[in-house]
Design an enzyme around this catalytic site. Structure first.
Site, PDB file in Angstrom:
ATOM      1  N   LYS A  38       0.838  -1.204   0.000  1.00  0.00           N
ATOM      2  CA  LYS A  38       0.000   0.000   0.000  1.00  0.00           C
ATOM      3  C   LYS A  38       0.876   1.258   0.000  1.00  0.00           C
ATOM      4  CE  LYS A  38      -0.128  -0.389   4.999  1.00  0.00           C
ATOM      5  NZ  LYS A  38      -0.827  -0.996   6.138  1.00  0.00           N
ATOM      6  N   TYR A 248      16.853  30.640   6.012  1.00  0.00           N
ATOM      7  CA  TYR A 248      15.754  31.344   6.665  1.00  0.00           C
ATOM      8  C   TYR A 248      16.019  31.520   8.158  1.00  0.00           C
ATOM      9  CZ  TYR A 248      12.570  30.951   2.651  1.00  0.00           C
ATOM     10  OH  TYR A 248      11.975  31.060   1.442  1.00  0.00           O
TER      11      TYR A 248
HETATM   12  C1  LIG Z   1       0.072  -1.908   6.716  1.00  0.00           C
HETATM   13  C2  LIG Z   1      -0.453  -3.209   7.196  1.00  0.00           C
HETATM   14  C3  LIG Z   1       0.409  -4.295   7.384  1.00  0.00           C
HETATM   15  C4  LIG Z   1       1.911  -4.167   7.320  1.00  0.00           C
HETATM   16  O1  LIG Z   1       2.361  -3.625   8.548  1.00  0.00           O
HETATM   17  P1  LIG Z   1       3.918  -3.349   8.882  1.00  0.00           P
HETATM   18  O2  LIG Z   1       3.889  -2.837  10.266  1.00  0.00           O
HETATM   19  O3  LIG Z   1       4.365  -2.322   7.903  1.00  0.00           O
HETATM   20  O4  LIG Z   1       4.632  -4.629   8.720  1.00  0.00           O
HETATM   21  C5  LIG Z   1      -0.151  -5.510   7.706  1.00  0.00           C
HETATM   22  N1  LIG Z   1      -1.498  -5.655   7.858  1.00  0.00           N
HETATM   23  C6  LIG Z   1      -2.349  -4.620   7.709  1.00  0.00           C
HETATM   24  C7  LIG Z   1      -3.803  -4.834   7.905  1.00  0.00           C
HETATM   25  C8  LIG Z   1      -1.866  -3.357   7.397  1.00  0.00           C
HETATM   26  O5  LIG Z   1      -2.702  -2.332   7.277  1.00  0.00           O
END
Ligand SMILES: *Cc1c(COP(=O)(O)O)cnc(C)c1O
Length: 349
Positions: A38, A248
């Site tokens: 994602k 800045y």
């Molecule tokens: C993002 C996510 C993961 C991965 O989590 P990490 O902490 O990055 O390993 C696994 N399961 C779900 C439901 C997530 O939303």
């Protein structure tokens, strides 16, 4: 369109990505090891990560939304994709045409998929204590899944990066639900959850951050390799006499006659102002401290110790995720997902 070479880039280590996945797969024991891709694979580029991990043998991928799923088409052969946020009414045309499954999170989503999902497979997320997404366990026990083609039952751990009693409590509740529902597959562990041991692995694990170089728990520290190295080009090298200030607010004042490199990198690229006073880079193998404030598109580094520093040279920005987290208070997730679209993403292999 004229192609303009980018003045900032992410060097991405494909071998390290695959090595991290293989380590997580070994730690997952007999469970299959998937990958959360994602948010454009946490900023690295979802398509490139999908192809590399699919070639290494990964079969289960997770995105957040249907727009993210659509952007990954066509999928490599044999790959399964699930959409963690489920289906809204507006998602149904995409959900019925793309080769991906929704992870259903609410009673409304379950009803929508049962009524209009054409019997296509789905996953279910059950909330076992995090109170984020997912169906309540009571609702699942009432037989709401009748008429669905269930692929995988998921839950998500709220505190897996710490040793907390909530982990065992979520595990107990999830195990009981799995025994009652008997899904084809069950999945609980993210990166940190994989480190909690065999009982947490079930049939499938869902690591994200550890694939990309984040160390989720101490157990993983010596095994997870760095994947992301930001680099930025020097736009100008200038001599700053002792007593002058840079940037800045005049926050930094030269204690001696200094040489300063102004590079093409700023908070609009996700290199946030929190790096000021901590950040740095390496140029020709020599450390160059960040000085003054981070601007929107520019940051200054003190290259007084780097005789060879020239306009057009590239500085490797210090971006060790654990060290940067300790220095800035930004999480490794924020450090990666914030990296913007002006970076060229360049895989080393
Ligand atoms: C993002 C996510 C993961 C991965 O989590 P990490 O902490 O990055 O390993 C696994 N399961 C779900 C439901 C997530 O939303």
């Amino acid at each position: 369109m004229i192609a303009v070479p980018a003045p900032l880039r992410l060097r991405l280590d494909g071998d390290a990505l695959v090595a991290n996945w293989r380590w997580l797969a070994r730690q997952s024991g007999p469970a299959a090891c998937g990958a959360a891709i994602k948010a454009d694979s946490y900023g690295l580029g979802a398509r490139a990560v999908l192809e590399r991990l699919a070639a290494a043998g990964c079969r289960d991928f997770f995105v957040a939304t249907w727009a993210e799923a659509a952007a990954l088409m066509p999928l490599p052969p044999g790959v399964s994709l699930a959409v963690l946020h489920g289906v809204r009414a507006q998602d149904m045309p995409a959900a019925l045409s793309l080769p991906a499954r929704p992870v259903l999170n609410s009673v409304e989503q379950v009803a929508r998929w049962r009524d209009a999902g054409d019997g296509r497979p789905c996953d279910i997320m059950v909330d076992t204590g995090m109170n984020r997404l997912g169906l309540a366990p009571e609702v699942l026990r009432q037989g709401i899944l009748h008429g669905l083609t269930l692929n995988t039952l998921h839950s998500h751990l709220a505190c897996a990066d710490e040793d907390r009693p909530e982990n065992a409590e979520q595990l107990r509740l999830f195990s009981a639900l799995r025994a009652k529902i008997a899904p084809p597959r069950a999945s609980l562990a993210n990166s940190a959850g994989i480190c909690l041991g065999r009982a947490y692995h079930f049939d499938l694990t869902r690591p994200g951050i550890a694939l990309y170089g984040g160390v989720p728990r101490a157990e993983a520290a010596r095994h997870i390799r760095r994947v992301v190295q930001p680099e930025a080009e020097i736009l100008q090298v200038r001599d700053v006499p002792a007593g002058d200030t840079v940037g800045y607010g005049g926050d930094w004042r030269a204690a001696r006659d200094s040489r300063i490199a102004i590079v093409n990198l700023g908070y609009a690229d996700g290199y946030l102002r929190a790096h000021a006073r901590h950040g740095g880079g390496r140029l020709h193998g020599v450390h160059a401290p960040l000085i003054g404030r981070v601007s929107m598109d520019l940051t200054a580094f003190d290259v007084s110790e780097v005789r060879a520093a020239r306009e057009g040279d590239w500085i490797a920005i210090d971006y060790d995720l654990s060290a940067s987290t300790a220095a800035t208070g930004l999480s490794p997730y924020e450090l990666l997902t914030g990296l913007g679209q002006r970076f060229e993403r360049r895989w080393d292999d």
